[in-house]
Design a protein around this motif. Structure first.
Motif, PDB file in Angstrom:
ATOM      1  N   SER A  51       0.829  -1.203   0.000  1.00  0.00           N
ATOM      2  CA  SER A  51       0.000   0.000   0.000  1.00  0.00           C
ATOM      3  C   SER A  51       0.869   1.261   0.000  1.00  0.00           C
ATOM      4  N   PHE A  52       2.167   1.117   0.130  1.00  0.00           N
ATOM      5  CA  PHE A  52       3.126   2.207   0.003  1.00  0.00           C
ATOM      6  C   PHE A  52       3.200   2.681  -1.449  1.00  0.00           C
ATOM      7  N   SER A  53       2.916   1.785  -2.392  1.00  0.00           N
ATOM      8  CA  SER A  53       3.008   2.091  -3.818  1.00  0.00           C
ATOM      9  C   SER A  53       1.816   2.931  -4.279  1.00  0.00           C
ATOM     10  N   PRO A  54       2.069   4.044  -4.968  1.00  0.00           N
ATOM     11  CA  PRO A  54       0.947   4.838  -5.480  1.00  0.00           C
ATOM     12  C   PRO A  54       0.138   4.076  -6.535  1.00  0.00           C
ATOM     13  N   PHE A  55       0.765   3.142  -7.236  1.00  0.00           N
ATOM     14  CA  PHE A  55       0.063   2.373  -8.259  1.00  0.00           C
ATOM     15  C   PHE A  55      -0.874   1.348  -7.626  1.00  0.00           C
ATOM     16  N   VAL A  56      -0.455   0.780  -6.502  1.00  0.00           N
ATOM     17  CA  VAL A  56      -1.338  -0.114  -5.750  1.00  0.00           C
ATOM     18  C   VAL A  56      -2.495   0.696  -5.183  1.00  0.00           C
ATOM     19  N   ARG A  57      -2.196   1.861  -4.638  1.00  0.00           N
ATOM     20  CA  ARG A  57      -3.253   2.715  -4.073  1.00  0.00           C
ATOM     21  C   ARG A  57      -4.238   3.149  -5.146  1.00  0.00           C
ATOM     22  N   LYS A  58      -3.761   3.359  -6.374  1.00  0.00           N
ATOM     23  CA  LYS A  58      -4.657   3.718  -7.485  1.00  0.00           C
ATOM     24  C   LYS A  58      -5.704   2.629  -7.691  1.00  0.00           C
ATOM     25  N   VAL A  59      -5.275   1.371  -7.692  1.00  0.00           N
ATOM     26  CA  VAL A  59      -6.211   0.261  -7.882  1.00  0.00           C
ATOM     27  C   VAL A  59      -7.136   0.144  -6.675  1.00  0.00           C
ATOM     28  N   LEU A  60      -6.591   0.310  -5.463  1.00  0.00           N
ATOM     29  CA  LEU A  60      -7.432   0.227  -4.260  1.00  0.00           C
ATOM     30  C   LEU A  60      -8.481   1.336  -4.240  1.00  0.00           C
ATOM     31  N   ALA A  61      -8.097   2.549  -4.638  1.00  0.00           N
ATOM     32  CA  ALA A  61      -9.057   3.661  -4.665  1.00  0.00           C
ATOM     33  C   ALA A  61     -10.150   3.400  -5.696  1.00  0.00           C
ATOM     34  N   TYR A  62      -9.762   2.906  -6.859  1.00  0.00           N
ATOM     35  CA  TYR A  62     -10.734   2.574  -7.894  1.00  0.00           C
ATOM     36  C   TYR A  62     -11.716   1.521  -7.392  1.00  0.00           C
ATOM     37  N   ALA A  63     -11.191   0.455  -6.799  1.00  0.00           N
ATOM     38  CA  ALA A  63     -12.047  -0.630  -6.301  1.00  0.00           C
ATOM     39  C   ALA A  63     -12.986  -0.121  -5.209  1.00  0.00           C
ATOM     40  N   ALA A  64     -12.481   0.716  -4.323  1.00  0.00           N
ATOM     41  CA  ALA A  64     -13.327   1.267  -3.258  1.00  0.00           C
ATOM     42  C   ALA A  64     -14.440   2.131  -3.846  1.00  0.00           C
ATOM     43  N   GLU A  65     -14.097   2.965  -4.815  1.00  0.00           N
ATOM     44  CA  GLU A  65     -15.090   3.838  -5.447  1.00  0.00           C
ATOM     45  C   GLU A  65     -16.172   3.030  -6.146  1.00  0.00           C
ATOM     46  N   ARG A  66     -15.789   1.908  -6.740  1.00  0.00           N
ATOM     47  CA  ARG A  66     -16.734   1.068  -7.478  1.00  0.00           C
ATOM     48  C   ARG A  66     -17.424   0.026  -6.600  1.00  0.00           C
ATOM     49  N   GLY A  67     -16.971  -0.140  -5.364  1.00  0.00           N
ATOM     50  CA  GLY A  67     -17.547  -1.165  -4.491  1.00  0.00           C
ATOM     51  C   GLY A  67     -17.111  -2.573  -4.872  1.00  0.00           C
ATOM     52  N   ILE A  68     -15.925  -2.688  -5.447  1.00  0.00           N
ATOM     53  CA  ILE A  68     -15.378  -3.983  -5.856  1.00  0.00           C
ATOM     54  C   ILE A  68     -14.505  -4.516  -4.729  1.00  0.00           C
ATOM     55  N   ASP A  69     -14.782  -5.734  -4.306  1.00  0.00           N
ATOM     56  CA  ASP A  69     -14.051  -6.345  -3.195  1.00  0.00           C
ATOM     57  C   ASP A  69     -12.782  -7.009  -3.715  1.00  0.00           C
ATOM     58  N   LEU A  70     -11.641  -6.497  -3.270  1.00  0.00           N
ATOM     59  CA  LEU A  70     -10.350  -7.082  -3.614  1.00  0.00           C
ATOM     60  C   LEU A  70      -9.679  -7.572  -2.337  1.00  0.00           C
ATOM     61  N   GLU A  71      -9.085  -8.736  -2.391  1.00  0.00           N
ATOM     62  CA  GLU A  71      -8.271  -9.216  -1.279  1.00  0.00           C
ATOM     63  C   GLU A  71      -6.873  -8.641  -1.465  1.00  0.00           C
ATOM     64  N   MET A  72      -6.438  -7.800  -0.531  1.00  0.00           N
ATOM     65  CA  MET A  72      -5.117  -7.178  -0.618  1.00  0.00           C
ATOM     66  C   MET A  72      -4.089  -8.115  -0.014  1.00  0.00           C
ATOM     67  N   VAL A  73      -3.105  -8.496  -0.793  1.00  0.00           N
ATOM     68  CA  VAL A  73      -2.020  -9.354  -0.330  1.00  0.00           C
ATOM     69  C   VAL A  73      -0.764  -8.489  -0.266  1.00  0.00           C
ATOM     70  N   GLN A  74      -0.415  -8.064   0.959  1.00  0.00           N
ATOM     71  CA  GLN A  74       0.781  -7.242   1.133  1.00  0.00           C
ATOM     72  C   GLN A  74       2.004  -8.073   0.783  1.00  0.00           C
ATOM     73  N   THR A  75       2.838  -7.524  -0.086  1.00  0.00           N
ATOM     74  CA  THR A  75       4.018  -8.256  -0.526  1.00  0.00           C
ATOM     75  C   THR A  75       5.138  -7.284  -0.850  1.00  0.00           C
ATOM     76  N   THR A  76       6.319  -7.813  -1.006  1.00  0.00           N
ATOM     77  CA  THR A  76       7.473  -7.027  -1.430  1.00  0.00           C
ATOM     78  C   THR A  76       7.923  -7.550  -2.789  1.00  0.00           C
ATOM     79  N   LEU A  77       8.819  -6.824  -3.409  1.00  0.00           N
ATOM     80  CA  LEU A  77       9.314  -7.249  -4.717  1.00  0.00           C
ATOM     81  C   LEU A  77      10.207  -8.484  -4.621  1.00  0.00           C
ATOM     82  N   ASN A  78      10.666  -8.813  -3.428  1.00  0.00           N
ATOM     83  CA  ASN A  78      11.531  -9.978  -3.229  1.00  0.00           C
ATOM     84  C   ASN A  78      10.745 -11.246  -2.917  1.00  0.00           C
ATOM     85  N   THR A  79       9.439 -11.190  -2.967  1.00  0.00           N
ATOM     86  CA  THR A  79       8.617 -12.336  -2.607  1.00  0.00           C
ATOM     87  C   THR A  79       8.852 -13.515  -3.552  1.00  0.00           C
TER      88      THR A  79
END
Length: 110
Positions: free
Chosen positions: A7-35
């Motif tokens: 959620s530190f990523s602005p691109f991830v937040r863009k998708v989360l904001a879109y989903a929230a605005e549309r009422g779309i339920d997304l399961e957020m899986v916090q991860t790092t690039l080294n996963t």
């Protein structure tokens, strides 16, 4: 539907904001690039955030994810229906994703 990233990523937040605005339920899986999470790697072989899965479908890139969600849930979408207005919306989104983010990242990570 799973959204992988930080959620530190602005691109991830863009998708989360879109989903929230549309009422779309997304399961957020916090991860790092080294996963080593195979679902993240399947969706984002280049290890870019965000990554997204919906059953067998997997993709990365915030704009690609929003395009998929607009198509999957077309009712009351946020993308303009007029072709000219849609093109302008995509242009502004690309401006924010590339030009503006490059400037913001330099300030933020200075």
């Amino acid at each position: 539907m799973k959204l992988f990233g930080s959620s530190f990523s602005p691109f991830v937040r863009k998708v989360l904001a879109y989903a929230a605005e549309r009422g779309i339920d997304l399961e957020m899986v916090q991860t790092t690039l080294n996963t080593t999470d195979p679902d993240f790697l399947r969706a984002s072989p280049l290890r870019k955030m965000p990554a997204f899965t919906d059953g067998d479908f997997a993709i990365s890139d915030s704009t690609a994810i929003l395009t998929y969600l607009e198509g999957k849930f077309p009712e009351n979408g946020l993308t303009p229906s007029d072709p000219a207005d849609r093109a302008r919306a995509v242009w502004f989104e690309e401006l924010a994703d590339t030009v503006m983010s490059a400037v913001v990242f330099k300030c933020f990570f200075n």
